[in-house]
Every structure is written in structure tokens, then in C-alpha cells.
Write a protein that holds these residues in place. Sequence first.
Motif, PDB file in Angstrom:
ATOM      1  N   GLU A 197      25.474 -31.508 -61.847  1.00  0.00           N
ATOM      2  CA  GLU A 197      24.304 -30.770 -62.319  1.00  0.00           C
ATOM      3  C   GLU A 197      24.548 -29.274 -62.501  1.00  0.00           C
ATOM      4  N   ALA A 198      25.256 -28.652 -61.596  1.00  0.00           N
ATOM      5  CA  ALA A 198      25.454 -27.196 -61.668  1.00  0.00           C
ATOM      6  C   ALA A 198      26.075 -26.766 -62.996  1.00  0.00           C
ATOM      7  N   PRO A 199      27.154 -27.401 -63.468  1.00  0.00           N
ATOM      8  CA  PRO A 199      27.727 -26.989 -64.757  1.00  0.00           C
ATOM      9  C   PRO A 199      26.774 -27.197 -65.937  1.00  0.00           C
ATOM     10  N   LYS A 200      25.940 -28.224 -65.864  1.00  0.00           N
ATOM     11  CA  LYS A 200      24.974 -28.471 -66.945  1.00  0.00           C
ATOM     12  C   LYS A 200      24.042 -27.272 -67.125  1.00  0.00           C
ATOM     13  N   HIS A 201      23.716 -26.624 -66.020  1.00  0.00           N
ATOM     14  CA  HIS A 201      22.785 -25.494 -66.043  1.00  0.00           C
ATOM     15  C   HIS A 201      23.504 -24.149 -66.012  1.00  0.00           C
TER      16      HIS A 201
ATOM     17  N   LYS B 170      34.643 -22.231 -57.150  1.00  0.00           N
ATOM     18  CA  LYS B 170      34.053 -21.198 -57.996  1.00  0.00           C
ATOM     19  C   LYS B 170      32.547 -21.092 -57.815  1.00  0.00           C
ATOM     20  N   VAL B 171      32.006 -21.763 -56.800  1.00  0.00           N
ATOM     21  CA  VAL B 171      30.569 -21.803 -56.565  1.00  0.00           C
ATOM     22  C   VAL B 171      30.257 -21.153 -55.217  1.00  0.00           C
ATOM     23  N   LYS B 172      29.166 -20.404 -55.179  1.00  0.00           N
ATOM     24  CA  LYS B 172      28.691 -19.788 -53.946  1.00  0.00           C
ATOM     25  C   LYS B 172      27.544 -20.658 -53.419  1.00  0.00           C
ATOM     26  N   ILE B 173      27.656 -21.080 -52.158  1.00  0.00           N
ATOM     27  CA  ILE B 173      26.681 -22.006 -51.588  1.00  0.00           C
ATOM     28  C   ILE B 173      26.087 -21.436 -50.303  1.00  0.00           C
TER      29      ILE B 173
END
Length: 122
Positions: A37-41, A78-81
Motif C-alpha cells: 500500500e505505501a508505494p501506491k500512495h 527507505k520508510v520511516k515508521i
Amino acid sequence: MDWTFTLHAEEGYLEVTTRGNANRETTLAMAQTIAREAPKHQVKRILIDHRNISEVNGEVVDVYHRPRQLGENYNIHKVKIAELIIEEHTDFFRFFETVCLNRGFDFAIFTRRKDALGWLLD
């Protein structure tokens, strides 16, 4: 464990709200869904709100290997969580946070939404 997504497009992050029992299978399924989902948005910031989970189950070895699995399979380096938790689950999630940081993830746990968003959006 169930989860829902809310896109905060203006702020540039995806919020995941969970509820139910968190275990090895459900958390992996959630991570797989986030990775799709994250890349889609086109977002690279994720807020995971675990304050409504009733129970956290997991073997130490599974928690230890989860960040490696995520890094190999879902490219979340590459994602901050930011994860929001209740204080009762601090020991479990503190260990997970330490393992994630040791693996090079931009990851932190919080008990207050304001603190989590401050860190996430900085």
C-alpha cells in the motif's frame, strides 16, 4: 489482528490502525499489506497505531528475525515508521525497536500520538 488504513496525503503519511490479537502471522500479513500500500500512495512515512490490540504474542526469535525478513522482502529501509503502543506492551515493542534500529531501520515506538507524529513528520 485486523487493521485499517488512513491516508494523510497532505501530511504525507499512511496511518495503520490495528485491533485484536497481534501474533507472528497477523503482524507479518500486516507488514506485507503495508509494503504493497505505501508505494501506491507514494508515502515513506508510516504511523502504526497498536493501542487497540488486546494481546501481543511472539517468540523472541521471531521478533529478532522480523526486521531481517522485512528488509529482505519488503524494502522498508527507505520508510520511516512510528508505532503507537500502550504502556503494557512496552517491553515487547522496546525489544522490537532495538532490533529494528540495529538493522538500520528508521523506527521508533511511542505511547503518545503527539510525540509519534512529531518524530515521524520531522
